[in-house]
Write a protein that holds these residues in place. Structure first.
Motif, PDB file in Angstrom:
ATOM      1  N   ALA A 213     -12.158  16.208   9.610  1.00  0.00           N
ATOM      2  CA  ALA A 213     -13.154  15.606   8.726  1.00  0.00           C
ATOM      3  C   ALA A 213     -14.454  16.407   8.701  1.00  0.00           C
ATOM      4  CB  ALA A 213     -13.431  14.166   9.162  1.00  0.00           C
ATOM      5  N   LEU A 214     -14.987  16.706   9.884  1.00  0.00           N
ATOM      6  CA  LEU A 214     -16.325  17.290   9.949  1.00  0.00           C
ATOM      7  C   LEU A 214     -16.329  18.790   9.686  1.00  0.00           C
ATOM      8  CD1 LEU A 214     -17.672  15.342  13.061  1.00  0.00           C
ATOM      9  CD2 LEU A 214     -17.756  14.719  10.642  1.00  0.00           C
ATOM     10  N   VAL A 215     -15.348  19.506  10.222  1.00  0.00           N
ATOM     11  CA  VAL A 215     -15.331  20.968  10.073  1.00  0.00           C
ATOM     12  C   VAL A 215     -14.572  21.385   8.816  1.00  0.00           C
ATOM     13  CG1 VAL A 215     -14.716  23.150  11.165  1.00  0.00           C
ATOM     14  CG2 VAL A 215     -15.491  21.230  12.577  1.00  0.00           C
ATOM     15  N   VAL A 216     -13.300  20.936   8.708  1.00  0.00           N
ATOM     16  CA  VAL A 216     -12.499  21.325   7.546  1.00  0.00           C
ATOM     17  C   VAL A 216     -12.968  20.610   6.290  1.00  0.00           C
ATOM     18  CG1 VAL A 216     -10.172  21.389   6.570  1.00  0.00           C
ATOM     19  CG2 VAL A 216     -10.513  21.808   9.015  1.00  0.00           C
ATOM     20  N   GLY A 217     -13.156  19.281   6.391  1.00  0.00           N
ATOM     21  CA  GLY A 217     -13.518  18.502   5.215  1.00  0.00           C
ATOM     22  C   GLY A 217     -14.939  18.746   4.750  1.00  0.00           C
ATOM     23  N   ALA A 218     -15.912  18.479   5.620  1.00  0.00           N
ATOM     24  CA  ALA A 218     -17.309  18.578   5.215  1.00  0.00           C
ATOM     25  C   ALA A 218     -17.757  20.032   5.057  1.00  0.00           C
ATOM     26  CB  ALA A 218     -18.192  17.856   6.226  1.00  0.00           C
ATOM     27  N   LEU A 219     -17.653  20.821   6.134  1.00  0.00           N
ATOM     28  CA  LEU A 219     -18.148  22.198   6.084  1.00  0.00           C
ATOM     29  C   LEU A 219     -17.283  23.082   5.175  1.00  0.00           C
ATOM     30  CD1 LEU A 219     -20.007  24.457   7.061  1.00  0.00           C
ATOM     31  CD2 LEU A 219     -18.511  24.728   9.056  1.00  0.00           C
ATOM     32  N   GLY A 220     -15.981  23.085   5.414  1.00  0.00           N
ATOM     33  CA  GLY A 220     -15.105  23.972   4.654  1.00  0.00           C
ATOM     34  C   GLY A 220     -15.119  23.676   3.164  1.00  0.00           C
ATOM     35  N   PHE A 221     -14.978  22.398   2.799  1.00  0.00           N
ATOM     36  CA  PHE A 221     -14.937  22.064   1.373  1.00  0.00           C
ATOM     37  C   PHE A 221     -16.291  22.280   0.711  1.00  0.00           C
ATOM     38  CE2 PHE A 221     -15.046  19.029  -2.214  1.00  0.00           C
ATOM     39  CZ  PHE A 221     -13.999  19.569  -2.960  1.00  0.00           C
ATOM     40  N   ALA A 222     -17.382  21.985   1.408  1.00  0.00           N
ATOM     41  CA  ALA A 222     -18.708  22.201   0.834  1.00  0.00           C
ATOM     42  C   ALA A 222     -18.941  23.682   0.545  1.00  0.00           C
ATOM     43  CB  ALA A 222     -19.790  21.669   1.778  1.00  0.00           C
ATOM     44  N   LEU A 223     -18.533  24.560   1.456  1.00  0.00           N
ATOM     45  CA  LEU A 223     -18.671  26.003   1.227  1.00  0.00           C
ATOM     46  C   LEU A 223     -17.851  26.448   0.018  1.00  0.00           C
ATOM     47  CD1 LEU A 223     -18.453  27.372   4.894  1.00  0.00           C
ATOM     48  CD2 LEU A 223     -20.450  27.492   3.386  1.00  0.00           C
ATOM     49  N   PHE A 224     -16.623  25.962  -0.060  1.00  0.00           N
ATOM     50  CA  PHE A 224     -15.739  26.371  -1.145  1.00  0.00           C
ATOM     51  C   PHE A 224     -16.232  25.852  -2.494  1.00  0.00           C
ATOM     52  CE2 PHE A 224     -11.823  25.635  -3.706  1.00  0.00           C
ATOM     53  CZ  PHE A 224     -11.491  26.967  -3.908  1.00  0.00           C
ATOM     54  N   LEU A 225     -16.579  24.570  -2.566  1.00  0.00           N
ATOM     55  CA  LEU A 225     -16.997  23.989  -3.842  1.00  0.00           C
ATOM     56  C   LEU A 225     -18.293  24.603  -4.342  1.00  0.00           C
ATOM     57  CD1 LEU A 225     -16.287  21.847  -5.986  1.00  0.00           C
ATOM     58  CD2 LEU A 225     -17.747  20.246  -4.728  1.00  0.00           C
ATOM     59  N   SER A 226     -19.215  24.893  -3.430  1.00  0.00           N
ATOM     60  CA  SER A 226     -20.488  25.493  -3.841  1.00  0.00           C
ATOM     61  C   SER A 226     -20.265  26.823  -4.548  1.00  0.00           C
ATOM     62  CB  SER A 226     -21.385  25.686  -2.611  1.00  0.00           C
ATOM     63  OG  SER A 226     -22.563  26.378  -2.953  1.00  0.00           O
ATOM     64  N   GLY A 227     -19.346  27.647  -4.027  1.00  0.00           N
ATOM     65  CA  GLY A 227     -19.067  28.925  -4.668  1.00  0.00           C
ATOM     66  C   GLY A 227     -18.284  28.781  -5.953  1.00  0.00           C
TER      67      GLY A 227
END
Length: 312
Positions: A213-227
């Motif tokens: 949730a915190l690393v893959v979901g929040a951090l990983g998805f936020a990085l990907f979606l922003s780009g």
């Protein structure tokens, strides 16, 4: 250079996502729908706690659609294909999302897609196949269709994220939170329908869910979606191919799985594909016709000019 830095940050999202295979195999219970829901719900709530803001207007349904495409439908189709196909076949079919994304972008976004973009994606898909595909793999029609569905969902979802971007003045973490909560709304009824009440969790499983949730979901998805919201689809389409690369490397390092020469070559091909789309001139010069040099008109000799004849 600015786009290159953003591309690297965006690629970190799928690379982080590759750790989910290891976590799911060793620390999560065998309830994939509940795992998916409990991965996206805390992640979305965390991102909105950091950047709180409610959606307005059409962003209510847009968040649901983006969540369903990028996390919801994608998860459902991926689970079906993973259940009915060998993991390598499912991963290879899912890698087709890169081709889907650039094909849809050429129609929906009118983005100029060149031959070298398709070639780079095909190189990456070949790399994934070498990395995860096995000669003993068998095919199942429903599983193959589900694999194509997961690739289509992810590809279309990436294009729509680029098309809609984010509202003016809204932070990328906020839109990522909206999207994750949209996925949670999509997955919750499916979890009850197919898996019943939520399962009980051990301490190790709770730790695995926290990472998911915190690393893959929040951090990983936020990085990907922003780009994805800011970069051309032709550049971001191959980035999800980093997912199986991370999974293979983690299996080699953490579990002691044997990494063959062909698998190593596959990883190199995936990285090569990403480098090629980040630097389109490498392949583009072979497929783009050079523009003719502009012609400079010859100078006019003032002495040879003839004065206009007087009118009679």
């Amino acid at each position: 250079m600015k786009n290159t830095a953003l591309l690297v940050r965006t690629g970190l999202g799928p690379a982080i996502g590759g750790t989910l295979f290891y976590v799911a195999a060793h620390y999560l219970p065998p309830t994939p729908y509940w795992d998916g829901f409990l991965r996206v719900l805390p992640a979305g709530l965390l991102l909105l706690a950091i950047r709180p803001r409610m959606p307005r207007g059409d962003w209510w349904w847009k968040s649901f659609v983006l969540g369903a495409l990028n996390m919801g439908l994608f998860t459902v189709f991926l689970l079906i294909s993973a259940q009915r196909l060998p993991g390598g076949v499912a991963a290879t079919l899912n890698a087709m999302s890169s081709l889907v994304a650039i094909a849809v972008a050429s129609v929906v976004l009118k983005e100029k897609i060149r031959a070298h973009h398709y070639i780079a994606c095909l190189i990456g898909i070949t790399g994934v196949a070498l990395l995860v595909l096995r000669s003993s793999a068998t095919l199942d029609a429903v599983g193959v269709l589900a694999g194509i569905g997961s690739a289509t969902s992810m590809g279309v979802g990436s294009v729509m994220a680029r098309k809609w971007g984010r509202p003016e003045g809204v932070h990328s973490l906020t839109t990522a939170g909206w999207t994750l909560l949209g996925a949670a709304v999509f997955l919750l009824p499916l979890a009850f329908l197919f898996e019943g009440a939520p399962p009980s969790f051990t301490g190790e499983q709770l730790a695995g869910l926290a990472w998911a949730a915190l690393v893959v979901g929040a951090l990983g998805f936020a990085l990907f979606l922003s780009g994805v919201q800011r970069l051309p689809v032709s550049q971001t389409a191959p980035l999800p191919l980093m997912n199986p690369v991370t999974a293979a490397v983690l299996g080699w390092v953490a579990v002691g799985e044997r990494l063959t020469a062909l698998q190593a070559l596959g990883g190199v091909l995936v990285c090569t594909a990403i480098v090629l789309v980040a630097n389109p001139n490498i392949l583009g010069r072979f497929f783009t016709k050079p523009e003719p040099a502009p012609t400079t008109p010859a100078p006019i000799d003032e002495a040879t000019k003839t004065a206009p004849s007087p009118s009679s």
